[in-house]
Write an enzyme that holds these catalytic residues in place. Structure first.
Site, mmCIF file in Angstrom:
data_model
loop_
_atom_site.group_PDB
_atom_site.id
_atom_site.type_symbol
_atom_site.label_atom_id
_atom_site.label_comp_id
_atom_site.label_asym_id
_atom_site.label_seq_id
_atom_site.Cartn_x
_atom_site.Cartn_y
_atom_site.Cartn_z
ATOM 1 N N CYS A 1 -3.282 1.510 6.362
ATOM 2 C CA CYS A 1 -3.690 0.771 7.564
ATOM 3 C C CYS A 1 -4.274 1.711 8.604
ATOM 4 C CB CYS A 1 -2.481 0.036 8.130
ATOM 5 S SG CYS A 1 -1.089 1.120 8.414
ATOM 6 N N GLU B 1 3.560 -5.456 12.277
ATOM 7 C CA GLU B 1 2.614 -4.333 12.080
ATOM 8 C C GLU B 1 1.519 -4.843 11.180
ATOM 9 O OE1 GLU B 1 2.843 -1.570 13.640
ATOM 10 O OE2 GLU B 1 4.862 -1.807 14.442
ATOM 11 N N GLU C 1 7.332 0.333 16.055
ATOM 12 C CA GLU C 1 8.358 0.904 15.189
ATOM 13 C C GLU C 1 8.507 2.385 15.555
ATOM 14 O OE1 GLU C 1 6.710 -0.063 11.261
ATOM 15 O OE2 GLU C 1 8.095 -1.752 11.183
ATOM 16 N N GLY D 1 2.060 -6.116 7.211
ATOM 17 C CA GLY D 1 1.140 -6.724 6.254
ATOM 18 C C GLY D 1 -0.118 -7.163 6.964
ATOM 19 N N THR E 1 -2.974 -9.417 9.014
ATOM 20 C CA THR E 1 -2.941 -10.122 10.301
ATOM 21 C C THR E 1 -2.756 -11.633 10.119
ATOM 22 O OG1 THR E 1 -4.182 -8.407 11.426
ATOM 23 C CG2 THR E 1 -4.344 -10.614 12.369
ATOM 24 N N THR F 1 -1.201 -13.187 7.686
ATOM 25 C CA THR F 1 0.206 -13.441 7.335
ATOM 26 C C THR F 1 1.085 -13.303 8.575
ATOM 27 O OG1 THR F 1 -0.304 -12.347 5.240
ATOM 28 C CG2 THR F 1 1.993 -12.904 5.625
ATOM 29 N N ASN G 1 0.807 -1.229 0.000
ATOM 30 C CA ASN G 1 0.000 0.000 0.000
ATOM 31 C C ASN G 1 0.838 1.276 0.000
ATOM 32 O OD1 ASN G 1 0.693 -0.669 2.677
ATOM 33 N ND2 ASN G 1 -0.936 0.608 3.468
HETATM 34 P P1 NAD Z 1 0.160 -9.415 3.024
HETATM 35 O O1 NAD Z 1 0.191 -9.915 4.419
HETATM 36 O O2 NAD Z 1 -0.578 -10.195 2.016
HETATM 37 O O3 NAD Z 1 1.624 -9.245 2.437
HETATM 38 C C1 NAD Z 1 2.612 -8.464 3.081
HETATM 39 C C2 NAD Z 1 3.974 -9.000 2.717
HETATM 40 O O4 NAD Z 1 4.121 -10.313 3.254
HETATM 41 C C3 NAD Z 1 4.201 -9.142 1.210
HETATM 42 O O5 NAD Z 1 5.528 -8.819 0.901
HETATM 43 C C4 NAD Z 1 3.931 -10.615 0.972
HETATM 44 O O6 NAD Z 1 4.561 -11.137 -0.163
HETATM 45 C C5 NAD Z 1 4.502 -11.226 2.243
HETATM 46 N N1 NAD Z 1 3.959 -12.544 2.572
HETATM 47 C C6 NAD Z 1 2.796 -13.086 2.187
HETATM 48 N N2 NAD Z 1 2.675 -14.347 2.672
HETATM 49 C C7 NAD Z 1 3.798 -14.596 3.388
HETATM 50 C C8 NAD Z 1 4.265 -15.712 4.138
HETATM 51 N N3 NAD Z 1 3.559 -16.834 4.253
HETATM 52 N N4 NAD Z 1 5.446 -15.598 4.776
HETATM 53 C C9 NAD Z 1 6.166 -14.453 4.711
HETATM 54 N N5 NAD Z 1 5.791 -13.385 3.986
HETATM 55 C C10 NAD Z 1 4.611 -13.443 3.340
HETATM 56 O O7 NAD Z 1 -0.379 -7.930 3.128
HETATM 57 P P2 NAD Z 1 -0.686 -6.927 1.927
HETATM 58 O O8 NAD Z 1 -1.960 -7.364 1.291
HETATM 59 O O9 NAD Z 1 0.538 -6.747 1.112
HETATM 60 O O10 NAD Z 1 -0.914 -5.553 2.723
HETATM 61 C C11 NAD Z 1 -2.126 -5.167 3.249
HETATM 62 C C12 NAD Z 1 -2.169 -5.422 4.743
HETATM 63 O O11 NAD Z 1 -1.086 -4.772 5.378
HETATM 64 C C13 NAD Z 1 -3.409 -4.861 5.388
HETATM 65 O O12 NAD Z 1 -3.911 -5.807 6.298
HETATM 66 C C14 NAD Z 1 -2.911 -3.635 6.120
HETATM 67 O O13 NAD Z 1 -3.672 -3.236 7.232
HETATM 68 C C15 NAD Z 1 -1.557 -4.068 6.520
HETATM 69 N N6 NAD Z 1 -0.716 -2.925 6.807
HETATM 70 C C16 NAD Z 1 -0.379 -2.661 8.110
HETATM 71 C C17 NAD Z 1 0.397 -1.550 8.414
HETATM 72 C C18 NAD Z 1 0.792 -1.247 9.829
HETATM 73 O O14 NAD Z 1 1.678 -0.426 10.008
HETATM 74 N N7 NAD Z 1 0.195 -1.861 10.814
HETATM 75 C C19 NAD Z 1 0.827 -0.716 7.385
HETATM 76 C C20 NAD Z 1 0.458 -1.008 6.074
HETATM 77 C C21 NAD Z 1 -0.307 -2.118 5.796
#
Ligand code: NAD
Length: 480
Positions: A282, A248, A461, A226, A228, A230, A150
């Site tokens: 997020c 996060e 962070e 990413g 929750t 994951t 994002n």
């Molecule tokens: P995602 O969890 O699908 O992917 C995030 C990252 O993890 C990607 O690089 C992905 O390739 C990797 N990944 C996926 N499966 C994995 C696995 N099994 N093992 C290790 N890595 C893996 O998330 P997304 O769709 O890319 O992002 C959206 C999510 O991120 C939303 O839920 C959003 O709320 C969250 N987010 C949180 C924050 C925060 O600071 N809390 C900030 C931005 C986004």
């Protein structure tokens, strides 16, 4: 066709298996580049390179490390327009957003931690007549950084910068959905002369590259942003190996608007907190609670403003919203709008895909959507949608709104609008979230702790919190 490469041991290299994945331009719905479909073998090479580089990098003085990072930041800054255009093409966000928020923030992250490390002091505990303890803060070694799509460069550098500043070597994985600016960062690192192996960037899928990073026993800490689910998978694998973990995760943030708020400010900021980056931040407030006396007035003004917000291709200077990041994501968001209707919600504005003309006809656009009439416990109000969709709900008492606000599994951020200072303090104190903004949204001071409670994450962070995460404390006692 552009072929992206991994950055391993200071070189730009293709994946060992020579396989690639399509990378889409969401504004046109077309493949425009190919990224390495890397595997464990590539991650192993990256870890080896990082381990080799660690003695040199951790042995440099803080100011030498800081100089490299400032150099990298300055090169990105000098190419800001190019980076912003690339971020926008890769993600679908308006170019104006990428050039005013994403890329400047990526530069700030690097500069901030390049200088924060110079001011980072460890503790000392004096025991009268007994001796003195002092605490060394040592870099961990090789660390893994995994980031989402994002805010691609923004969140990638938010992890890499403190890790490098603290003296670690990094194996990093950007999202496979938005890999371009991470690739450009690897070119910048080469240009800046960053010693080989200090930062390694491996592109590819989460269940291959992310999983290999998580499982590699030589990677001692994982910083992940990413979803929750994951985060849960990563924690399940990494925790038994006793890796340090910073997670996060998702959010379902409440936005509480009291009747005594500054109406115009609350309205204009709520537009941003609802729909900035197509609602894919997020920290966006997706559940808006409005005190009954101003409910109708606020609803009318908010709906009118939202209906006027222009959804357009990212380089349109008038675009308030660009494309959402991918076709599956667009379908997910649209399915939640259908769910909201099934749950008894009324769509007040939006609620549909937007089909632009010409070359953008196959892009992934959604009209910003406001829904009312839903119970606070229904799925639409409990699950993260992560798109330009918000619900509005009236409330009568502080107690009632706190119950609703605190009812989800998440606890990342919350926003409170009131001119009553005492109430602001009281409500901020009662909210179950890691961050509360009063009469504002997304004002960020990089020194503050950043992160969530409950299913929104583990750890913090930002500022010295990040430097503490990326170092291991060692206490030394000297008898007097
Ligand atoms: P995602 O969890 O699908 O992917 C995030 C990252 O993890 C990607 O690089 C992905 O390739 C990797 N990944 C996926 N499966 C994995 C696995 N099994 N093992 C290790 N890595 C893996 O998330 P997304 O769709 O890319 O992002 C959206 C999510 O991120 C939303 O839920 C959003 O709320 C969250 N987010 C949180 C924050 C925060 O600071 N809390 C900030 C931005 C986004």
């Amino acid at each position: 066709m552009i072929y992206l490469k991994n950055y391993i041991g200071g070189e730009l290299v293709g994946p060992v298996n020579n396989e690639h994945i399509d990378n889409y331009d969401p504004s046109r719905g077309q493949v425009y580049s190919q990224i390495p479909d890397s595997t464990k073998e590539d991650v192993d090479k990256a870890v080896e390179a990082a381990e080799k580089a660690f003695p040199l990098w951790s042995g440099l003085s803080k100011s030498e490390r800081s100089d490299y990072m400032i150099k990298i930041a300055n090169i990105i800054e000098s190419r800001l327009d190019e980076f912003a255009a690339a971020e926008s093409l890769d993600n679908g966000k308006p170019v104006s957003l990428a050039s005013h928020v994403d890329i400047p923030r990526g530069v700030s992250n690097l500069k901030f931690f390049a200088t924060a490390i110079l001011h980072y002091a460890s503790e000392s505990h004096y025991m009268e007549g007994v001796g003195v303890n002092y605490t060394l803060r040592k870099p961990i070694g090789v660390v893994g950084c995994i980031s989402p799509w994002n805010l691609p460069l923004y969140l990638f550098t938010w992890k890499i910068a403190p890790a490098l500043a603290a003296g670690n070597c990094v194996v990093a994985k950007p999202s496979e959905i938005t890999p371009m600016t991470a690739f450009m960062l690897s070119e910048v690192c080469k240009e800046a002369g960053l010693p080989e192996g200090v930062l390694n960037i491996v592109h590819g899928l989460g269940h291959k590259v992310g999983d290999a990073i998580t499982r590699n026993p030589r990677i001692k800490a994982i910083s992940f942003t990413g979803g929750t689910t994951t985060g849960e998978t990563i924690a399940g694998i990494a925790a038994p190996m006793f890796k340090k973990l910073s997670l996060e995760l998702g959010g379902k943030n409440p936005n509480i608007i009291f009747a005594d708020c500054d109406f115009d400010k609350a309205l204009s900021t709520t537009m941003r907190s609802s729909f900035a980056n197509q609602g894919q931040i997020c920290l966006c407030g997706s559940r808006i609670f409005i005190e009954r006396p101003i409910y109708e007035k606020f609803k009318e003004a908010f709906v009118a403003k939202t209906a006027r917000a222009k959804v357009s291709y990212p380089s349109d200077p008038e675009a308030k919203l660009g494309a959402v990041v991918s076709k599956p994501h667009m379908e997910k968001v649209l399915s939640y709008i259908e769910l909201a209707k099934e749950e008894g919600g009324t769509v007040l504005t939006g609620g549909e895909q937007v089909v632009l003309e010409g070359e953008y006809a196959s892009g992934y656009y959604i009209r910003p959507t406001i829904i009312e009439g839903l119970d606070y416990q229904c799925r639409t109000n409990q699950e993260e949608i992560f798109g330009p969709v918000v619900t509005i709900t009236p409330f009568d008492t502080e107690e009632e709104v706190l119950t609703m606000a605190n009812s989800t599994q998440y606890g990342l951020a919350a926003t409170v609008w009131t001119e009553n200072l005492t109430r602001a303090h009281r409500v901020a104190d009662e909210l179950h979230s890691g961050i509360v903004w009063v009469n504002s949204w997304l004002v960020r001071d990089l020194r503050t702790p950043f992160g969530g409670v409950k299913s929104s994450g583990v750890g913090r962070e930002g500022g010295f919190e990040a430097l503490r995460f990326f170092t291991e404390p060692k206490n030394v006692f000297i008898k007097s």
